[in-house]
Write an enzyme that holds these catalytic residues in place. Structure first.
Site, PDB file in Angstrom:
ATOM      1  N   VAL A 527     -32.438  14.151  42.970  1.00  0.00           N
ATOM      2  CA  VAL A 527     -31.933  15.462  43.319  1.00  0.00           C
ATOM      3  C   VAL A 527     -31.854  16.281  42.049  1.00  0.00           C
ATOM      4  O   VAL A 527     -31.388  15.785  41.029  1.00  0.00           O
ATOM      5  CB  VAL A 527     -30.514  15.355  43.932  1.00  0.00           C
ATOM      6  CG1 VAL A 527     -30.002  16.722  44.337  1.00  0.00           C
ATOM      7  CG2 VAL A 527     -30.527  14.425  45.124  1.00  0.00           C
ATOM      8  N   GLY A 531     -34.575  21.050  43.720  1.00  0.00           N
ATOM      9  CA  GLY A 531     -34.603  20.540  45.088  1.00  0.00           C
ATOM     10  C   GLY A 531     -34.628  19.033  45.062  1.00  0.00           C
ATOM     11  O   GLY A 531     -34.389  18.415  44.030  1.00  0.00           O
ATOM     12  N   ASP A 643     -36.041  20.622  28.421  1.00  0.00           N
ATOM     13  CA  ASP A 643     -35.013  19.854  29.125  1.00  0.00           C
ATOM     14  C   ASP A 643     -35.228  18.364  28.901  1.00  0.00           C
ATOM     15  O   ASP A 643     -35.330  17.586  29.842  1.00  0.00           O
ATOM     16  CB  ASP A 643     -35.009  20.212  30.616  1.00  0.00           C
ATOM     17  CG  ASP A 643     -33.681  19.834  31.291  1.00  0.00           C
ATOM     18  OD1 ASP A 643     -32.691  19.623  30.562  1.00  0.00           O
ATOM     19  OD2 ASP A 643     -33.661  19.734  32.526  1.00  0.00           O
TER      20      ASP A 643
END
Ligand code: NAG
Ligand code: NAG
Length: 849
Positions: A527, A531, A643
């Site tokens: 998750v 999405g 990230d």
């Protein structure tokens, strides 16, 4: 503790304030509870909002006197309302002094119509209005109201078609919400063959916020806009877990009924409640949406404190499946004692409506109101409609679920009817049957649905009009739409590059194909802000990870475009590869190679997987670093991942590590300016403080994050753990304190202790420390980091082979390959050797000794 804000998030606003301040602020900021950062405005307790409707017509039809209800509203007498009324027949008023089982005085009188009769009202303020019609077939010797059959229409909407009580004696209040856009509004009563009647009429302004223009759709997950053009009929309004709420306790005079009779298995549901005034309304919410009474009670899972509760609480609601439906769900976390402790799933008709709902994050507080709207296509409807709540698998908090209110509204069909398939003039859709009328109506709204089932076509066979099919959604991905102005403005000069490479974007999948591949989106394996990620199988069994964009997160479309654009350009052994995508029906779905061993993090802590050896950890880090190094240097302009974290490093069957999730990627420095300035994105605990201060993104920001990953690998704990004492919360800070004291071994993962060559660990930790330098310029490149880690691996290999030698007392050759003098000075990135074959570092090491 992951944030992936989209749009101009509240976080951004805070960052601008902080950007010029001292670095110390950065740390303070990190120590704040996340909720403070995510909610910009303090929720005002505006629970006492009063709404004064500009239009407020209340008529007690057939009554000789005005009637005041317990809620304080006064309904006009029939004669006072005569100015609104026109008819060819004489006035027929009927009334009774009292009636059994009738609670409201409004039911004790009625007006009877023998021919079409009209009430007309001047509308002072266009917009949403409540229309409420009260009916009770009271006894009358001249007219049998219980057998009356009639229709009720407005100028444009059919409210009732051939309605009759069928001789049944009961009361009925029909409530509609209609957006009036003309100065005159009429309600017509049309007897079918005999009489029509009504006991009371309300035409009352409703606040604009009551019905926003957009809602979510679930089949597929998307956004529907245009609610303001629809008319609604209230079908259910349930105060879940609580008592009847009468108009007296609702600013908008609504009635909320208890939910108990709709519960599938009452034993599975427990009720909870708090004092009414505890309920807060954060920004965007209002007691006009639902009063505090609704949010102050709820149903949660019964027996939720058993070890592994695994069931849903289910409500069954009867709906007319020939109409589209608007479902509004109300939530407030009145159960939890702490923030971010309750995550749960909400299903409608067996499909996930909200996955892992975290009310703490969406509202910023406990006992704070939140609602969510869904629009349902009639052709996908089920009777009864099922609304379910249940635990969220990946939840780290309590296993429970909560819901406070449920509303269900019927939406008019394409004939402008809320009852039957005829328009206000009695015309039906040409030869259309009941089912098709509704289906066609929906198709008109959702162009995208046409022929959903027939779209098992590959990229080459795409339907010619696919663009039109997709065109209803504002966040549609205009992937191949070279002429869309939206893309042009958004991507400027990069437009042509983006569109011309359509064939390089991998394989196009139809939505049906992917629904099949994932067994109807059965198994969620991850998750994220974008999405859910589902497991699927394509082409007779090749496992894939299918990442399905969730339009509920505004950030979706940008990330999707970025990711698909990025990934299609990149191929590398240490990058998770993109197999294809689906943008049909404005879905945003990416199909990746499946990484069976999951994220690196799961192998470090939290999942009780067998601990990785130091050598395995080094290999994982080296793999990830190779992927990053390739991103930074292997493409023409360089790509910054943005990230980097242990959940974005995925492992395949053979524990080969690959970088994943380029959703936040940005092209790296260009020649004009050597940084990329964007909204700060990334995850707490990994964010480069310099990036935070200057909002300038360089590849050294990835290096910083990678340093945090390295510490995680050593210490086997999360980058941020707010549960720990203050000085330990932030891993980077805490570990570096120990490192500077020369006592890093104190916090090394106990699973590693005794199995690590101290020199190898030292080398690795030094590299991590350099990655975490305050200023980007002082940090090494990924190439340097890679080189150091390979060195650390060689140190480890060498020592374990030595051990082996000792243990076995043999003189077998060392595991590491013979040193080569040539590699000694070459940086790792230019070496084509694989990390196990031995190299320069080994040589350097042996020389050093
Ligand atoms: C809850 O309901 C959903 C949808 O009907 C279903 O997929 C899921 O398996 C159910 N969960 C449990 C634990 O029964
Ligand atoms: C409902 O009626 C409006 C016109 O009043 C129309 O624009 C809209 O498409 C109708 N809704 C549906 C679902 O057909």
């Amino acid at each position: 503790m992951e944030i992936i804000p989209g749009g101009p998030p509240p976080l951004m606003i805070k960052l601008n304030l902080f950007s010029s301040m001292a670095p110390a602020f950065f740390l303070i900021l990190l120590l704040l509870p996340l909720n403070l950062l995510l909610v910009s405005a303090t929720p005002a307790n505006n629970a006492l909002v009063v709404f004064s409707p500009q239009d407020n017509y209340l008529i007690d039809c057939g009554s000789s006197t005005a009637t005041t209800l317990p809620d304080g509203r006064t309904f006009l007498s029939d004669s006072d309302a005569a100015k609104f009324y026109s008819s060819n027949n004489e006035d027929i008023l009927v009334n009774v002094p009292s009636a059994e089982n009738v609670t409201s005085p409004l039911f004790l009188s009625a007006k009877v119509f023998t021919s079409e009769s009209t009430y007309s009202f001047h509308i002072a303020r266009v917009g949403w209005h409540w229309i409420r019609l009260h009916f009770y077939p009271l006894d009358n010797k001249d007219h049998n109201l219980a057998a009356a059959r009639f229709s009720v229409v407005t100028d444009t909407i059919v409210l009732l078609h051939d309605f009759t009580f069928n001789s049944e004696k009961s009361t009925l209040i029909r409530e509609y919400i209609i957006n009036l856009d003309t100065e005159r509004f009429s309600i017509k009563f049309r007897p079918k063959d005999g009489i029509a009647f009504v006991n009371a009429i309300e035409v009352v302004s409703a606040p604009d916020i009551l019905i926003p223009d957009t809602a979510s759709t679930l089949f597929p997950i998307s956004e529907f806009s245009g609610l303001s053009e629809q008319s609604f009929q209230t079908v259910y309004r349930l105060n879940v877990g609580g008592p009847l709420i009468t108009p007296q306790n609702d600013t908008l005079d609504r009635t909320w009924v208890p939910d108990t009779e709709f519960l599938e298995t009452k034993e599975m549901a427990n009720t909870v409640n708090v004092a009414t005034n505890v309920i807060k309304y954060p920004q965007g919410e209002s007691p006009l949406i639902a009063p505090q009474y609704v949010y102050a009670t709820a149903v949660v899972m019964a027996n939720a404190n058993m070890a592994n509760p695994n069931f849903n609480v289910t409500w069954n609601l009867n709906v007319d499946t020939s109409f589209d439906v608007l479902v509004r769900l109300h939530f407030a976390d009145i159960l939890s004692k702490a923030l971010n402790d309750l995550y749960f799933n909400v299903y409608i008709n067996g499909r996930v409506a909200i996955s892992g709902l975290d009310l703490s994050t969406v509202t910023g507080d406990l006992a704070s109101a939140y609602y969510k709207d869904f629009v349902f296509n009639a052709s996908m409807a089920m009777n009864p409609m099922k609304i379910q709540i249940g635990p969220f698998d990946q939840s780290t908090g309590q296993k429970n679920a909560i819901i406070n209110g449920i509303e269900v509204f019927k939406i008019n069909n394409s004939m402008g009817s809320l009852d039957g398939e005829f328009d206000v003039n009695g015309r039906s859709m040409n030869g259309g049957s009941k089912g098709t009328v509704a289906a066609v109506g929906f198709a008109m709204m959702f162009g995208a649905f046409v022929g959903l089932g027939a779209m098992a076509v590959k990229w080459q066979k795409r339907p010619h009009d696919w663009q039109k099919r997709n065109s209803f959604s504002s966040w549609l991905l205009p992937l191949h739409a070279g002429d869309t102005s939206f893309m042009a403005s958004k991507y400027g000069s990069r437009k042509s590059q983006f569109f011309s490479s359509t064939n390089g974007l991998g394989r196009w999948f139809s939505f049906a194909e992917l629904s099949d591949a994932t067994k109807n989106w059965e198994t969620v394996i991850g998750v994220g802000g974008f999405g859910n990620v589902y497991i699927g199988a394509i082409d007779e069994g090749t496992q894939v990870a299918v990442k399905r964009g969730n339009p509920q997160s505004e950030q979706g479309i940008n990330e999707f475009q970025t990711e698909i654009q990025m990934l299609s350009k990149l191929r590398h052994r240490h990058l998770v590869s993109l197999i294809g995508y689906c943008d049909e029906n404005s879905e945003m779905i990416l199909v990746y190679e499946f990484m069976s061993k999951g994220p690196l993090r799961d192998h470090l802590y939290g999942k009780n997987l067998p601990p990785l050896s130091w050598k395995q950890r080094l290999e994982c880090c080296i793999g990830a670093a190779r992927g990053l190094h390739y991103l930074h240097t292997g493409t023409q302009q360089g790509i910054i991942h943005r990230d980097v974290k242990t959940t974005n490093i995925l492992l395949d069957d053979n524990l080969v590590a690959k970088m994943a999730d380029f959703g936040l990627s940005k092209d790296g420095p260009t020649t004009d300016n050597n940084y990329v300035s964007t909204a700060v994105k990334g995850s707490f605990g990994y964010l480069d403080p310099e990036y935070f201060r200057k909002q300038q993104l360089t590849d050294k920001s990835d290096v910083y994050s990678f340093g945090v990953v390295m510490l995680e690998v050593i210490c086997a704990r999360p980058a941020l753990n707010p549960q720990l004492p203050r000085e330990q919360v932030n891993l980077a800070e805490w570990a570096m304190q120990w490192k500077r004291k020369g006592m890093l071994e104190k916090i090394v993962d106990p699973n590693l202790q005794g199995n690590v060559n101290p020199e190898s660990m030292k080398k690795f930790a030094e590299a991590a420390e350099k990655c975490l330098e305050e200023y980007g310029v002082d940090r090494p490149t990924m190439g340097d980091v890679l080189w150091n880690m390979e060195y650390a691996l060689q140190l480890q290999d060498q020592s374990s082979s030595k051990e082996d030698d000792e243990n076995k007392e043999t003189s077998a050759p060392a595991a590491a390959a013979p040193p080569t003098a040539e590699g000694a000075t070459k940086p790792a990135e230019t070496q084509a050797v694989d990390e196990h074959s031995g190299s320069a570092v080994f040589n350097q090491l042996t020389d050093g000794r």
